[in-house]
Design an enzyme around this catalytic site. Sequence first.
Site, PDB file in Angstrom:
ATOM      1  N   THR A 129      31.409  30.379  35.063  1.00  0.00           N
ATOM      2  CA  THR A 129      30.727  30.526  36.352  1.00  0.00           C
ATOM      3  C   THR A 129      29.381  31.233  36.194  1.00  0.00           C
ATOM      4  OG1 THR A 129      30.858  31.791  38.406  1.00  0.00           O
ATOM      5  CG2 THR A 129      32.161  32.621  36.616  1.00  0.00           C
ATOM      6  N   ASP A 130      28.482  30.989  37.151  1.00  0.00           N
ATOM      7  CA  ASP A 130      27.199  31.714  37.143  1.00  0.00           C
ATOM      8  C   ASP A 130      27.383  33.185  37.508  1.00  0.00           C
ATOM      9  OD1 ASP A 130      27.793  31.423  39.850  1.00  0.00           O
ATOM     10  OD2 ASP A 130      25.870  30.560  40.424  1.00  0.00           O
ATOM     11  N   GLU A 131      28.576  33.545  38.017  1.00  0.00           N
ATOM     12  CA  GLU A 131      28.775  34.922  38.488  1.00  0.00           C
ATOM     13  C   GLU A 131      28.743  35.929  37.335  1.00  0.00           C
ATOM     14  OE1 GLU A 131      31.671  35.369  41.616  1.00  0.00           O
ATOM     15  OE2 GLU A 131      31.466  33.271  42.206  1.00  0.00           O
ATOM     16  N   TYR A 149      36.627  39.561  38.935  1.00  0.00           N
ATOM     17  CA  TYR A 149      36.640  38.130  38.584  1.00  0.00           C
ATOM     18  C   TYR A 149      35.537  37.817  37.577  1.00  0.00           C
ATOM     19  CZ  TYR A 149      35.393  33.169  39.006  1.00  0.00           C
ATOM     20  OH  TYR A 149      35.047  31.869  38.718  1.00  0.00           O
ATOM     21  N   LYS A 181      35.724  36.569  33.610  1.00  0.00           N
ATOM     22  CA  LYS A 181      35.119  35.317  33.116  1.00  0.00           C
ATOM     23  C   LYS A 181      34.095  35.627  32.024  1.00  0.00           C
ATOM     24  CE  LYS A 181      35.711  31.614  34.355  1.00  0.00           C
ATOM     25  NZ  LYS A 181      36.709  30.564  33.974  1.00  0.00           N
TER      26      LYS A 181
HETATM   27  P1  NAD Z   1      41.359  27.005  41.402  1.00  0.00           P
HETATM   28  O1  NAD Z   1      41.764  28.406  41.702  1.00  0.00           O
HETATM   29  O2  NAD Z   1      41.263  26.026  42.507  1.00  0.00           O
HETATM   30  O3  NAD Z   1      42.355  26.378  40.315  1.00  0.00           O
HETATM   31  C1  NAD Z   1      42.786  27.101  39.185  1.00  0.00           C
HETATM   32  C2  NAD Z   1      43.935  26.321  38.568  1.00  0.00           C
HETATM   33  O4  NAD Z   1      44.372  27.039  37.388  1.00  0.00           O
HETATM   34  C3  NAD Z   1      45.159  26.181  39.477  1.00  0.00           C
HETATM   35  O5  NAD Z   1      45.643  24.856  39.425  1.00  0.00           O
HETATM   36  C4  NAD Z   1      46.169  27.159  38.875  1.00  0.00           C
HETATM   37  O6  NAD Z   1      47.514  26.761  39.090  1.00  0.00           O
HETATM   38  C5  NAD Z   1      45.795  27.121  37.410  1.00  0.00           C
HETATM   39  N1  NAD Z   1      46.199  28.343  36.682  1.00  0.00           N
HETATM   40  C6  NAD Z   1      45.976  29.627  37.070  1.00  0.00           C
HETATM   41  N2  NAD Z   1      46.516  30.472  36.160  1.00  0.00           N
HETATM   42  C7  NAD Z   1      47.059  29.699  35.173  1.00  0.00           C
HETATM   43  C8  NAD Z   1      47.735  29.982  33.969  1.00  0.00           C
HETATM   44  N3  NAD Z   1      47.981  31.250  33.582  1.00  0.00           N
HETATM   45  N4  NAD Z   1      48.136  28.964  33.194  1.00  0.00           N
HETATM   46  C9  NAD Z   1      47.927  27.661  33.580  1.00  0.00           C
HETATM   47  N5  NAD Z   1      47.300  27.344  34.724  1.00  0.00           N
HETATM   48  C10 NAD Z   1      46.866  28.342  35.516  1.00  0.00           C
HETATM   49  O7  NAD Z   1      39.967  27.142  40.615  1.00  0.00           O
HETATM   50  P2  NAD Z   1      38.685  26.204  40.641  1.00  0.00           P
HETATM   51  O8  NAD Z   1      37.831  26.610  41.770  1.00  0.00           O
HETATM   52  O9  NAD Z   1      39.115  24.803  40.493  1.00  0.00           O
HETATM   53  O10 NAD Z   1      37.975  26.687  39.296  1.00  0.00           O
HETATM   54  C11 NAD Z   1      38.293  26.098  38.052  1.00  0.00           C
HETATM   55  C12 NAD Z   1      37.472  26.760  36.963  1.00  0.00           C
HETATM   56  O11 NAD Z   1      36.083  26.611  37.253  1.00  0.00           O
HETATM   57  C13 NAD Z   1      37.727  28.269  36.839  1.00  0.00           C
HETATM   58  O12 NAD Z   1      37.711  28.596  35.480  1.00  0.00           O
HETATM   59  C14 NAD Z   1      36.549  28.896  37.566  1.00  0.00           C
HETATM   60  O13 NAD Z   1      36.242  30.164  37.023  1.00  0.00           O
HETATM   61  C15 NAD Z   1      35.456  27.886  37.265  1.00  0.00           C
HETATM   62  N6  NAD Z   1      34.381  27.797  38.287  1.00  0.00           N
HETATM   63  C16 NAD Z   1      34.689  27.635  39.613  1.00  0.00           C
HETATM   64  C17 NAD Z   1      33.654  27.521  40.541  1.00  0.00           C
HETATM   65  C18 NAD Z   1      33.933  27.303  42.018  1.00  0.00           C
HETATM   66  O14 NAD Z   1      33.013  27.345  42.834  1.00  0.00           O
HETATM   67  N7  NAD Z   1      35.181  27.034  42.419  1.00  0.00           N
HETATM   68  C19 NAD Z   1      32.327  27.573  40.118  1.00  0.00           C
HETATM   69  C20 NAD Z   1      32.055  27.735  38.749  1.00  0.00           C
HETATM   70  C21 NAD Z   1      33.088  27.842  37.846  1.00  0.00           C
HETATM   71  P1  TYD Z   2      33.483  32.501  48.183  1.00  0.00           P
HETATM   72  O1  TYD Z   2      33.737  31.128  48.712  1.00  0.00           O
HETATM   73  O2  TYD Z   2      34.613  33.463  48.120  1.00  0.00           O
HETATM   74  O3  TYD Z   2      32.800  32.313  46.730  1.00  0.00           O
HETATM   75  P2  TYD Z   2      32.113  33.417  45.750  1.00  0.00           P
HETATM   76  O4  TYD Z   2      32.459  34.772  46.225  1.00  0.00           O
HETATM   77  O5  TYD Z   2      32.738  33.105  44.438  1.00  0.00           O
HETATM   78  O6  TYD Z   2      30.641  33.129  45.806  1.00  0.00           O
HETATM   79  O7  TYD Z   2      32.337  33.169  49.042  1.00  0.00           O
HETATM   80  C1  TYD Z   2      31.059  32.560  49.204  1.00  0.00           C
HETATM   81  C2  TYD Z   2      30.188  33.512  49.981  1.00  0.00           C
HETATM   82  O8  TYD Z   2      30.722  33.632  51.302  1.00  0.00           O
HETATM   83  C3  TYD Z   2      30.175  34.922  49.402  1.00  0.00           C
HETATM   84  O9  TYD Z   2      28.866  35.491  49.554  1.00  0.00           O
HETATM   85  C4  TYD Z   2      31.160  35.686  50.256  1.00  0.00           C
HETATM   86  C5  TYD Z   2      31.042  34.996  51.606  1.00  0.00           C
HETATM   87  N1  TYD Z   2      32.281  34.983  52.419  1.00  0.00           N
HETATM   88  C6  TYD Z   2      32.287  35.497  53.723  1.00  0.00           C
HETATM   89  O10 TYD Z   2      31.245  35.956  54.231  1.00  0.00           O
HETATM   90  N2  TYD Z   2      33.449  35.484  54.419  1.00  0.00           N
HETATM   91  C7  TYD Z   2      34.601  35.007  53.891  1.00  0.00           C
HETATM   92  O11 TYD Z   2      35.667  35.019  54.585  1.00  0.00           O
HETATM   93  C8  TYD Z   2      34.598  34.457  52.569  1.00  0.00           C
HETATM   94  C9  TYD Z   2      35.863  33.902  51.955  1.00  0.00           C
HETATM   95  C10 TYD Z   2      33.407  34.473  51.866  1.00  0.00           C
END
Ligand code: NAD
Ligand code: TYD
Length: 370
Positions: A150-152, A176, A180
Site C-alpha cells: 500500500t501507499d500508506e 496497519y 505493511k
Molecule cells: P481485504 O481485507 O478485503 O481481504 C483480505 C483477505 O485476506 C481476506 O480474504 C482474508 O480472509 C484474507 N486473510 C486475512 N488474514 C489471512 C491469513 N492469515 N491467511 C490467509 N488469508 C488471510 O483486503 P483488500 O482490500 O482486498 O487488500 C488486499 C491487499 O491489498 C492487502 O495486502 C492490502 O494491504 C493491499 N492494498 C489494499 C488497498 C485497498 O484500498 N483496499 C490498497 C493498496 C493495497
Molecule cells: P478507509 O476507507 O478506511 O481507507 P484508508 O484509511 O486506508 O485510507 O478511509 C478512507 C478515508 O475516509 C480516510 O481518510 C478515513 C476516512 N473515513 C471517514 O471519514 N469515516 C469513516 O467512517 C471511514 C471508514 C473512513
Amino acid sequence: MNRTLLVTGGAGFIGSHLVRLLVTKYPDYRIINLDKLTYAGNLENLRDVEDRPNYRFVKADICNFDTVLRLLQEERVDGIIHLAAESHVDRSIKDPFTFARTNVLGTLSLLQAAKAAWEPTGYLMPGPVDSVMPGPDRASIPCRFYHISTDEVYGALPRGGSLFTEQTPYRPHSPYSASKASSDHFVRAFHDTYGLPTLVTNCSNNYGPCQFPEKLIPLFINNIRHRRPLPVYCRGENVRDWLYVEDHARAIDLIFHEGRIGDTYNIGGFNEWKNIDIVRLLIRVTDRLLGRTEGADDDLVTFVTDRAGHDLRYAIDSTKLQRELGWSPSLQFEEGIERTVRWYLDNQPWLDRVTSGDYQHYYETMYGAR
Ligand code: NAD
Ligand code: TYD
C-alpha cells in the site's frame, strides 16, 4: 505456457477481482486461492468462477508454514501473488497485534516457504544489494514472489504539491501501515539476501464492488440507502488517491508478467479527492439512482472525532509503471463511482449477508469452522 499460481487473500476485495481476471484470462494456468476466510474473506465473491477447471480454493492461514510449503511443493507452484492481510486502519488501532501476526509474521512465513520450495530449482540467485534483474533476463526466471502493498507505508503528504514516488522514504503512522512496511522490508530482504525473485507494488486506495462495508465508500453507500448518519472524521479535509479495483488487478497481472525482478512499482490513478467531496458525490449519485432528489441526504453528514494518527494526504506518482510497462487506468472516477454505487444498490443481499456475518456460517459448513 502452463503455470501454477498461488494467490493469497483471493476471497477478499482486491484478491477476488484478481482471481477472476487470472482464471478467465489464462485458461492454461492453474490458479490456487489460499485464504483463511476471516471476516473480510467471502467466497461468494467468486461464485461465477468457482467451478472453472483451472481454479482451486484452499482454506488455510498464511502463518501455517507446513501447510503452505506442502501446497507449494505438491502443486509445483511457480508464482505467488500475496494479498492476504488485515487491511483496515481502524481495526489496526484497536488490535495491532493481529496485524503484526498476519501482515508481518504471515508474510515472513510465506517467504520462508517460497524459499524452501524454490531453492532446489536453482533460481534463487543472491546478487549485489539494490540490484534488479535487467529486463531481457526476466523471462528466464519462472518463479516470482509478488507482494501487494500500500501507499500508506510512505506516511502522510502535506496538502498539495509532491507525490509519493518509489524513492519516498517509509514513514508509516498507523499499526496497519507499520505492519505493511515491515512486510515490504522482509520481502526486499529475501531478494537481497537469498536471491528470492521478488516484486513489490504500493497502490493507492481502491474502490469498487465487493469491498467490505467498513471502508469509506461501501459503508457510506449503504448508510445513505438506509438514511443512517455518515461519520466523517474531523472535517473531511483528508485526501486519498482512488483507483478502480479492476484497474489495480490489471496492473498486478502486467507487473507479475513483465515487471523487473527485485523492483518496486507504485500504482495509482492520479486521482486525488478530499473525503468530504467524495461523500457529497456519493450522496448525489446514490440519491439519483434511488429516485430521490439529488443531495436530499446531505444532512446525514456527521462530523465525528478524528481517527488517531490520521494521515492527511496520500497521492501516488505512478509515472514509472506507465512509462516502463505502459499501464494506465481505464476508468474516470465519476464513471467508476457510478458503477460502484449501482453495484451496491443492486446487491443489497450481499451487503446484508456480510454485515450480518451469514456468509461465514454458510462457508463453515463447506470448509469447516475457523
Ligand atoms: P481485504 O481485507 O478485503 O481481504 C483480505 C483477505 O485476506 C481476506 O480474504 C482474508 O480472509 C484474507 N486473510 C486475512 N488474514 C489471512 C491469513 N492469515 N491467511 C490467509 N488469508 C488471510 O483486503 P483488500 O482490500 O482486498 O487488500 C488486499 C491487499 O491489498 C492487502 O495486502 C492490502 O494491504 C493491499 N492494498 C489494499 C488497498 C485497498 O484500498 N483496499 C490498497 C493498496 C493495497
Ligand atoms: P478507509 O476507507 O478506511 O481507507 P484508508 O484509511 O486506508 O485510507 O478511509 C478512507 C478515508 O475516509 C480516510 O481518510 C478515513 C476516512 N473515513 C471517514 O471519514 N469515516 C469513516 O467512517 C471511514 C471508514 C473512513
